[in-house]
Scaffold this motif. Structure first.
Motif, PDB file in Angstrom:
ATOM      1  N   PRO A  23       2.530   8.145   3.154  1.00 32.97           N
ATOM      2  CA  PRO A  23       1.494   9.167   3.299  1.00 32.97           C
ATOM      3  C   PRO A  23       0.229   8.626   3.950  1.00 32.97           C
ATOM      4  N   VAL A  24      -0.301   9.404   4.882  1.00 32.29           N
ATOM      5  CA  VAL A  24      -1.600   9.154   5.487  1.00 32.29           C
ATOM      6  C   VAL A  24      -2.402  10.430   5.275  1.00 32.29           C
ATOM      7  N   VAL A  35       0.843  -1.191   0.000  1.00 29.92           N
ATOM      8  CA  VAL A  35       0.000   0.000   0.000  1.00 29.92           C
ATOM      9  C   VAL A  35       0.879   1.242   0.000  1.00 29.92           C
ATOM     10  N   ASP A  36       0.673   2.123  -0.990  1.00 27.32           N
ATOM     11  CA  ASP A  36       1.471   3.344  -1.099  1.00 27.32           C
ATOM     12  C   ASP A  36       1.008   4.434  -0.152  1.00 27.32           C
ATOM     13  N   ALA A  37      -0.293   4.494   0.104  1.00 29.68           N
ATOM     14  CA  ALA A  37      -0.841   5.559   0.939  1.00 29.68           C
ATOM     15  C   ALA A  37      -2.155   5.109   1.547  1.00 29.68           C
ATOM     16  N   ILE A  38      -2.482   5.693   2.684  1.00 34.71           N
ATOM     17  CA  ILE A  38      -3.770   5.459   3.335  1.00 34.71           C
ATOM     18  C   ILE A  38      -4.565   6.756   3.267  1.00 34.71           C
ATOM     19  N   VAL A  39      -5.825   6.641   2.883  1.00 35.53           N
ATOM     20  CA  VAL A  39      -6.689   7.803   2.723  1.00 35.53           C
ATOM     21  C   VAL A  39      -7.869   7.697   3.670  1.00 35.53           C
ATOM     22  N   GLN A  40      -8.137   8.751   4.416  1.00 37.39           N
ATOM     23  CA  GLN A  40      -9.312   8.831   5.286  1.00 37.39           C
ATOM     24  C   GLN A  40     -10.324   9.785   4.678  1.00 37.39           C
ATOM     25  N   VAL A  41     -11.566   9.347   4.575  1.00 37.19           N
ATOM     26  CA  VAL A  41     -12.643  10.224   4.123  1.00 37.19           C
ATOM     27  C   VAL A  41     -13.695  10.309   5.231  1.00 37.19           C
TER      28      VAL A  41
END
Length: 247
Positions: A215-216, A189-195
């Motif tokens: 990146p988070v 996983v390159d990045a974690i995204v929170q929506v």
């Protein structure tokens, strides 16, 4: 139209009436000469315990957004910023584009949405394979995944916290969020995204980036970053993730 507190710009910010986090996150950034005028979308029934409830909640947002925009326009802002996210992901890339165009036509102003901001952030950071989490029900997570997939990203995992009400989103604590990240993260996983803009996650995301070495992206930080950069401002902010600190 600038004023005494918004000497550089006034951003109109559209939030659900149940949201207590967006304005806090924006003002916390301490940007000199940037002011915010919030417009509230009235949510009389904030229940979102299953897919049907969530769709009903969206119906309330759609019924009240024009009034919120109308109210904000009386402050003569320079830009409209969407401090809610689910509706900006709905319908995938085309749905987001249509949503933005409706608001531009309605306001005559540049528009910043959470969906477009997260897409721009991932491009800026050079990330392709992502894991995503939200406070939503499955029906909304499918729309979020659809948007990112259509935008060219590989969604390795997506999970929702299934918050029973819109107010409960703001009650989710850091321990629960850390557990969610552990569940969806992986070496590929390159990045974690929170929506989900009512999740309080900006400060924790900054700390987790250092721990995880990747990146988070907290949606409130991404939306503020994109609004600033699209408006021609290069302000850097500490404590809100690498986007606002370095890009």
């Amino acid at each position: 139209m600038t004023n005494a507190v918004g000497t550089r710009a006034v951003f109109g910010v559209i939030v659900p009436s149940t949201n207590t986090v967006v304005e806090h996150d924006y003002w916390r950034a301490g940007l000199p000469g940037i002011a915010y005028r919030a417009g509230s979308m009235y949510i009389p029934n904030p229940v979102m315990g299953d897919d049907d409830d969530f769709q009903a909640l969206l119906g309330q947002i759609r019924a009240s957004i024009d009034t919120a925009v109308r109210d904000v326009l009386t402050a003569e802002p320079d830009r409209m910023v969407m401090g809610m996210s689910a509706e900006t992901f709905w319908g995938g890339v085309a749905g987001n584009a249509a949503f933005e165009q409706r608001l531009r036509d309605r306001t005559g102003l540049p528009v910043t949405t959470g969906a477009s901001s997260c897409r721009a952030a991932l491009h800026e950071l050079g990330c392709r394979r992502i894991a995503v989490f939200s406070p939503y029900q499955p029906i909304a997570d499918k729309e979020v995944s659809r948007f990112f997939t259509e935008a060219g990203f590989d969604v390795a995992a997506i999970t929702g916290l299934r918050c029973p009400t819109a107010m409960d989103i703001a009650r989710v604590g850091p321990d629960r969020l850390r557990d969610v990240l552990r569940e969806i993260d992986g070496p590929d996983v390159d990045a974690i995204v929170q929506v989900g803009t009512n999740l309080s996650f900006v400060v924790q995301a900054d700390r987790l980036e250092a721990e995880l070495g990747k990146p988070v992206i907290a949606i409130n930080a991404a939306t503020l970053w994109y609004a600033l950069r699209d408006h021609g401002f290069d302000d850097r902010v500490d404590g809100a993730g690498q986007l606002l600190r370095e890009h």
